[in-house]
Design a protein around this motif. Structure first.
Motif, mmCIF file in Angstrom:
data_model
loop_
_atom_site.group_PDB
_atom_site.id
_atom_site.type_symbol
_atom_site.label_atom_id
_atom_site.label_comp_id
_atom_site.label_asym_id
_atom_site.label_seq_id
_atom_site.Cartn_x
_atom_site.Cartn_y
_atom_site.Cartn_z
ATOM 1 N N ILE A 56 -14.460 -5.099 -35.769
ATOM 2 C CA ILE A 56 -12.997 -5.588 -35.699
ATOM 3 C C ILE A 56 -12.646 -6.100 -34.231
ATOM 4 O O ILE A 56 -13.625 -5.743 -33.409
ATOM 5 C CB ILE A 56 -11.992 -4.399 -35.978
ATOM 6 C CG1 ILE A 56 -12.118 -3.298 -34.962
ATOM 7 C CG2 ILE A 56 -12.205 -3.947 -37.231
ATOM 8 C CD1 ILE A 56 -10.935 -2.162 -35.106
ATOM 9 N N SER A 57 -11.801 -6.913 -33.893
ATOM 10 C CA SER A 57 -11.426 -7.378 -32.734
ATOM 11 C C SER A 57 -10.375 -6.535 -32.245
ATOM 12 O O SER A 57 -9.066 -6.499 -32.883
ATOM 13 C CB SER A 57 -10.909 -8.831 -32.478
ATOM 14 O OG SER A 57 -12.209 -9.486 -32.952
ATOM 15 N N PHE A 58 -10.128 -5.751 -31.122
ATOM 16 C CA PHE A 58 -9.211 -5.069 -30.454
ATOM 17 C C PHE A 58 -8.094 -6.095 -29.709
ATOM 18 O O PHE A 58 -8.445 -7.182 -29.237
ATOM 19 C CB PHE A 58 -9.733 -4.068 -29.241
ATOM 20 C CG PHE A 58 -10.314 -3.030 -29.834
ATOM 21 C CD1 PHE A 58 -9.815 -1.993 -30.548
ATOM 22 C CD2 PHE A 58 -11.694 -2.889 -29.958
ATOM 23 C CE1 PHE A 58 -10.313 -0.674 -31.050
ATOM 24 C CE2 PHE A 58 -12.338 -2.065 -30.396
ATOM 25 C CZ PHE A 58 -11.750 -0.805 -30.832
ATOM 26 N N THR A 79 -1.904 0.636 -36.409
ATOM 27 C CA THR A 79 -2.546 -0.604 -37.083
ATOM 28 C C THR A 79 -3.954 -0.482 -37.488
ATOM 29 O O THR A 79 -4.535 -0.862 -38.195
ATOM 30 C CB THR A 79 -2.381 -1.782 -36.500
ATOM 31 O OG1 THR A 79 -0.966 -1.681 -36.026
ATOM 32 C CG2 THR A 79 -2.708 -3.140 -36.726
ATOM 33 N N ILE A 80 -4.824 -0.104 -36.514
ATOM 34 C CA ILE A 80 -6.461 -0.028 -36.446
ATOM 35 C C ILE A 80 -6.505 1.036 -37.681
ATOM 36 O O ILE A 80 -7.626 0.901 -38.354
ATOM 37 C CB ILE A 80 -7.012 0.274 -35.430
ATOM 38 C CG1 ILE A 80 -6.697 -0.929 -34.349
ATOM 39 C CG2 ILE A 80 -8.472 0.573 -35.262
ATOM 40 C CD1 ILE A 80 -7.190 -0.641 -32.782
ATOM 41 N N PHE A 94 -5.291 -3.623 -25.425
ATOM 42 C CA PHE A 94 -5.544 -2.381 -25.836
ATOM 43 C C PHE A 94 -6.489 -1.407 -25.113
ATOM 44 O O PHE A 94 -5.758 -0.307 -25.157
ATOM 45 C CB PHE A 94 -6.283 -2.375 -27.223
ATOM 46 C CG PHE A 94 -6.573 -1.072 -27.997
ATOM 47 C CD1 PHE A 94 -5.530 -0.435 -28.736
ATOM 48 C CD2 PHE A 94 -7.903 -0.653 -28.283
ATOM 49 C CE1 PHE A 94 -5.884 0.770 -29.409
ATOM 50 C CE2 PHE A 94 -8.071 0.377 -28.898
ATOM 51 C CZ PHE A 94 -6.906 1.095 -29.468
ATOM 52 N N VAL A 113 -11.389 -8.343 -39.797
ATOM 53 C CA VAL A 113 -12.851 -7.941 -39.675
ATOM 54 C C VAL A 113 -13.416 -9.150 -39.397
ATOM 55 O O VAL A 113 -13.370 -10.201 -40.259
ATOM 56 C CB VAL A 113 -13.441 -7.201 -40.675
ATOM 57 C CG1 VAL A 113 -14.876 -6.770 -40.407
ATOM 58 C CG2 VAL A 113 -12.574 -5.760 -40.765
ATOM 59 N N GLY A 123 -6.406 0.008 -41.075
ATOM 60 C CA GLY A 123 -7.124 -0.873 -41.647
ATOM 61 C C GLY A 123 -6.343 -2.430 -41.770
ATOM 62 O O GLY A 123 -6.806 -3.257 -42.577
ATOM 63 N N HIS A 124 -5.548 -2.684 -40.976
ATOM 64 C CA HIS A 124 -4.768 -3.833 -40.837
ATOM 65 C C HIS A 124 -5.280 -4.640 -39.666
ATOM 66 O O HIS A 124 -4.435 -5.597 -39.392
ATOM 67 C CB HIS A 124 -3.169 -3.459 -40.881
ATOM 68 C CG HIS A 124 -2.594 -2.831 -41.851
ATOM 69 N ND1 HIS A 124 -2.486 -3.188 -43.089
ATOM 70 C CD2 HIS A 124 -2.143 -1.586 -41.993
ATOM 71 C CE1 HIS A 124 -2.059 -2.206 -43.768
ATOM 72 N NE2 HIS A 124 -1.946 -1.174 -43.132
ATOM 73 N N VAL A 125 -6.180 -4.508 -39.246
ATOM 74 C CA VAL A 125 -6.829 -5.467 -38.248
ATOM 75 C C VAL A 125 -7.972 -6.491 -38.914
ATOM 76 O O VAL A 125 -8.835 -5.739 -39.749
ATOM 77 C CB VAL A 125 -7.461 -4.570 -37.049
ATOM 78 C CG1 VAL A 125 -8.101 -5.565 -35.939
ATOM 79 C CG2 VAL A 125 -6.422 -3.778 -36.405
ATOM 80 N N GLN A 160 -0.471 0.324 -32.154
ATOM 81 C CA GLN A 160 -1.767 -0.358 -32.241
ATOM 82 C C GLN A 160 -2.646 0.684 -33.080
ATOM 83 O O GLN A 160 -3.687 0.300 -33.735
ATOM 84 C CB GLN A 160 -2.277 -0.755 -30.869
ATOM 85 C CG GLN A 160 -1.582 -1.897 -30.221
ATOM 86 C CD GLN A 160 -1.915 -2.094 -28.792
ATOM 87 O OE1 GLN A 160 -2.253 -1.119 -28.142
ATOM 88 N NE2 GLN A 160 -1.926 -3.348 -28.229
ATOM 89 N N LEU A 161 -2.793 1.875 -32.659
ATOM 90 C CA LEU A 161 -3.598 2.783 -33.146
ATOM 91 C C LEU A 161 -3.462 3.031 -34.749
ATOM 92 O O LEU A 161 -4.340 2.949 -35.305
ATOM 93 C CB LEU A 161 -3.434 4.124 -32.485
ATOM 94 C CG LEU A 161 -4.201 4.417 -31.099
ATOM 95 C CD1 LEU A 161 -3.638 5.745 -30.668
ATOM 96 C CD2 LEU A 161 -5.321 4.311 -31.009
#
Length: 178
Positions: A35-37, A20-21, A41, A28, A24-26, A17-18
């Motif tokens: 961004i939405s967690f 991915t964030i 998370f 916006v 920049g694959h989360v 998850q870290l």
């Protein structure tokens, strides 16, 4: 490296998850730019005091319980935030505060006037301990240099068990070498 050594599926999920964030694959949100967690998370709080109380509830009674400590951590992006949180948490721990000061000097005596000791002591560089490291027995510290890989590698969390003038005794909190 620690995720691989521990073989912990939840740690691997969090690590992914870290990444991915961070990569920049989360998605916006176009309306506010945030961004939405993912729902699993983290937990959100509104103050630093609330954060400390959620992560370290009843720290006075539990600061010497190594299993309890090994399951808790606060991550912060800036040294000033880490220093502030450490100060607040250590003030809750009963015991004497010990101070360990670095010895800063230049290697070339001709440069001593350009880099006075006061300036060197004021530097707060990531990856280096502060000039005035203040600890209590029960404090959690992180290994900054590889001393004995993979047992004592950078990032290893330890709990302080004894403080002397020039030596800090600590116990490994997590991992197969605990």
């Amino acid at each position: 490296m620690r995720v691989a050594l521990l073989n912990d599926p939840s740690a691997e999920l969090f690590s992914n998850q870290l990444l991915t964030i961070g990569n920049g694959h989360v998605p916006v949100d176009a309306s506010n730019g945030f961004i939405s967690f993912p729902p699993n998370f983290c937990n959100f709080v509104s103050t630093k005091e609330e954060l400390i109380n959620k992560v370290f509830p009843n720290i006075i009674a539990n600061h010497k319980n190594y299993d309890w400590l090994s399951e808790r951590v606060i991550l912060a992006a800036k040294n000033k935030d880490v220093d502030h949180l450490n100060f607040k948490i250590q003030n809750q721990i009963v015991g004497t505060l010990h101070s360990f000061k670095s010895i800063d000097c230049v290697t070339n005596e001709d440069e001593a006037t350009n880099y006075p000791t006061e300036f060197l002591n004021s530097l707060d560089v990531p990856g280096l301990p502060p000039h005035n490291l203040q600890l209590k027995v029960g404090s959690v510290v992180i290994m900054l240099r590889n001393l004995n890989q993979p047992k004592l590698c950078n990032g290893t969390r330890l709990a302080v068990t004894k403080l002397m003038a020039n030596v800090i005794h600590a116990r490994l909190l997590k991992g197969k070498f605990k």
